[in-house]
Write a protein that holds these residues in place. Structure first.
Motif: not given
Length: 143
Positions: A76, A103, A88
């Motif tokens: 990610a 997300f 994040i």
């Protein structure tokens, strides 16, 4: 297929076939953390250039939640600015508190059920805590 089954499959896929497992040979910030409660251990390495996470890898031992979370986190944050990576991580903290968060890297949402098991939250957040420490180290090194 129920959502729980799908999430379980995503978690097990990351556990059995972790993304970004290994070491970065040069120019990496390295952070070692462990969870003494259950024995999870992780070493996270971040290659940071121009305020951006160019590469992220980990090695570690632990439960499926801990290692799959590390796999998801490294995927990610690659290519993200340090501020984006921290955002994040903040969103992941919110997810662990039971808040509804979406997300860009959707696999992370598979860990949403972990918040029902307070003892497992530390497993899921270990890699994310290492990420925060690594970014903090990097920022201090460049001050």
């Amino acid at each position: 297929m129920q959502l729980d089954d799908l999430y379980r499959r995503v978690i097990m896929d990351h556990y059995k076939t972790p993304r970004n497992r290994g070491s970065i040979e040069s120019n990496a910030v390295s952070i070692e953390l462990n969870n003494p409660t259950c024995g999870d251990k992780i070493t996270l390495q971040l290659q940071i250039e121009d305020e951006k996470v160019v590469n992220a890898k980990f090695i570690g031992d632990g439960c499926s939640i801990s290692l799959s979370s590390a796999s998801m986190m490294t995927d990610a944050v690659k290519g993200k600015s340090l501020d984006e990576a921290l955002q994040i991580a903040e969103d992941f903290s919110s997810l662990m508190k039971g808040q509804n968060v979406e997300f860009e890297y959707e696999d992370i949402e598979a860990l949403s059920g972990v918040n029902k098991f307070p003892a497992r939250i530390k497993c899921a957040t270990l890699a994310w805590n290492a990420l925060r420490k690594g970014i903090e180290q990097s920022k201090h090194a460049h001050e």
